[in-house]
Scaffold this motif. Structure first.
Motif, PDB file in Angstrom:
ATOM      1  N   SER A  31       0.815  -1.211   0.000  1.00 50.50           N
ATOM      2  CA  SER A  31       0.000   0.000   0.000  1.00 50.50           C
ATOM      3  C   SER A  31       0.850   1.263   0.000  1.00 50.50           C
ATOM      4  O   SER A  31       0.317   2.366  -0.178  1.00 50.50           O
ATOM      5  N   TYR A  32       2.137   1.111   0.229  1.00 49.11           N
ATOM      6  CA  TYR A  32       2.988   2.271   0.479  1.00 49.11           C
ATOM      7  C   TYR A  32       3.955   2.573  -0.650  1.00 49.11           C
ATOM      8  O   TYR A  32       4.542   1.661  -1.249  1.00 49.11           O
ATOM      9  N   ARG A 100       2.304   7.436   1.832  1.00 42.91           N
ATOM     10  CA  ARG A 100       1.107   7.200   1.026  1.00 42.91           C
ATOM     11  C   ARG A 100       1.118   8.123  -0.169  1.00 42.91           C
ATOM     12  O   ARG A 100       1.523   9.281  -0.067  1.00 42.91           O
TER      13      ARG A 100
END
Length: 120
Positions: A31-32, A100
């Motif tokens: 997700s990063y 993010r």
């Protein structure tokens, strides 16, 4: 919470190479955006390189462009920084950071750093 652990630092002569690795503790690693920063003695921490969650996009500081390559292995939750043609001015503590979005403006998690020393 994501824990990041860097490894691979050391002492190398100018012109040599090192490969840094950063291992992440969670599967949400994908997700990063992953980043590398560095901080030399007496200087502010500076951006080195970043790679998007998929690995399809990368960006580098001008000072390392063409010499450093960032990559990631999402199956192993790792990000690497291959450093070539090292210069004494590359001497610093190198940190990986998770963020993010692309581009990123805030960094959620940081590793403890690994020392890179380049001798002339």
């Amino acid at each position: 919470q994501v824990q990041l652990v860097e490894s691979g630092g050391g002492l190398v002569q100018a012109g040599g190479s090192l490969r840094l690795s950063c291992a992440a503790s969670r599967r949400t690693f994908t997700s990063y955006t992953m980043n590398w920063f560095r901080q030399a003695p007496g200087k502010e921490r500076e951006f080195v390189a970043a790679i998007s969650w998929s690995g399809s996009s990368t960006t580098y500081a001008d000072s390392v462009k063409g010499r450093f390559t960032i990559s990631r292995d999402n199956a192993k939750n790792t990000v690497s920084l291959q450093m070539s043609r090292l210069k004494p001015e590359d001497t610093a503590v190198y940190y990986c950071a998770a963020s993010r979005g692309w581009p990123s403006y805030a960094y959620d998690y940081w590793g403890q750093g690994t020392q890179v020393t380049v001798s002339s």
